[in-house]
Design an enzyme around this catalytic site. Structure first.
Site, mmCIF file in Angstrom:
data_model
loop_
_atom_site.group_PDB
_atom_site.id
_atom_site.type_symbol
_atom_site.label_atom_id
_atom_site.label_comp_id
_atom_site.label_asym_id
_atom_site.label_seq_id
_atom_site.Cartn_x
_atom_site.Cartn_y
_atom_site.Cartn_z
ATOM 1 N N ASP A 25 -4.068 27.409 25.351
ATOM 2 C CA ASP A 25 -5.404 27.729 25.867
ATOM 3 C C ASP A 25 -5.740 29.227 25.883
ATOM 4 O OD1 ASP A 25 -4.079 28.714 28.204
ATOM 5 O OD2 ASP A 25 -4.227 26.762 29.172
ATOM 6 N N ARG A 39 -9.665 32.983 26.779
ATOM 7 C CA ARG A 39 -9.203 31.832 27.547
ATOM 8 C C ARG A 39 -10.220 30.732 27.319
ATOM 9 N NH1 ARG A 39 -7.973 27.778 29.733
ATOM 10 N NH2 ARG A 39 -6.599 27.494 31.532
ATOM 11 N N ASP A 44 -6.515 23.054 30.052
ATOM 12 C CA ASP A 44 -5.267 23.653 30.487
ATOM 13 C C ASP A 44 -4.139 23.141 29.609
ATOM 14 O OD1 ASP A 44 -3.668 25.260 32.164
ATOM 15 O OD2 ASP A 44 -3.108 23.538 33.386
ATOM 16 N N GLU A 47 2.653 25.229 30.400
ATOM 17 C CA GLU A 47 3.076 26.633 30.354
ATOM 18 C C GLU A 47 4.319 26.826 29.496
ATOM 19 O OE1 GLU A 47 1.272 29.124 31.588
ATOM 20 O OE2 GLU A 47 -0.168 27.639 32.318
ATOM 21 N N ARG A 87 -9.769 38.056 30.954
ATOM 22 C CA ARG A 87 -9.850 37.328 29.682
ATOM 23 C C ARG A 87 -11.284 36.852 29.479
ATOM 24 N NH1 ARG A 87 -4.975 33.155 30.861
ATOM 25 N NH2 ARG A 87 -6.411 32.773 32.589
#
Length: 162
Positions: A25, A39, A44, A47, A87
């Site tokens: 993302d 972004r 989402d 991670e 971002r």
């Protein structure tokens, strides 16, 4: 660029040359001659840092394959179009007019999350998410791991292992 979807606000559009993507993302790009972090709105990714979490590397690699080294079109989000990390908050489009977030959602590599005042493509994104969820692909292949507008549940991953 072939054609942007009709609903795109042309007054809020800029082009960007994507250098690389960190995860599913977030990308680094040149926008109007400046280096920017992008972004993507309303989505989402799992991670990579402190992990990586399941499907994080797949999401990053897929996004890099889609956009790295290419010019894409960004529709800036509502308001000041920046988050607390400075971002640029964007909806991304390939030169074909294809919505980047929607493409990634259909592949089961993102979930819909961070729904604030800008909900422009939310219905399309939910439909794409449902398609991947029904097919049990990507993040949806691990029961209980991903959810609509919810954090990723690492307990679901741990419970999957023998």
């Amino acid at each position: 660029l072939t054609k942007l979807p009709d609903e795109v606000n042309e007054d809020n559009v800029v082009t960007a040359y994507v250098e690389t993507c960190y995860d599913g993302d977030t990308c680094k790009a040149i926008v109007n001659g400046n280096k920017e972090s992008l972004r993507f709105l309303l989505v989402d990714s799992s991670e990579i840092k402190d992990g990586p979490m399941p499907y994080a590397e797949e999401a990053r690699d897929y996004l890099n394959d889609l956009v790295k080294g290419k010019e894409i079109v960004l529709e800036l989000g509502k308001g000041n179009s920046r988050d607390k990390y400075d971002r640029l908050l964007v909806y991304g489009f390939l030169p074909t007019g294809e919505n980047i977030q929607e493409t990634m959602l259909k592949e089961g590599l993102l979930t819909v999350k961070y729904i604030y005042e800008d909900k422009k493509y939310l219905e399309d994104y939910i439909a794409a998410l449902e398609q991947a969820k029904d097919a049990k692909i990507g993040i949806w292949s691990i029961p209980g791991y991903a959810g609509y507008d919810q954090p990723y549940n690492l307990d679901a991953v741990t419970n999957e292992r023998p």
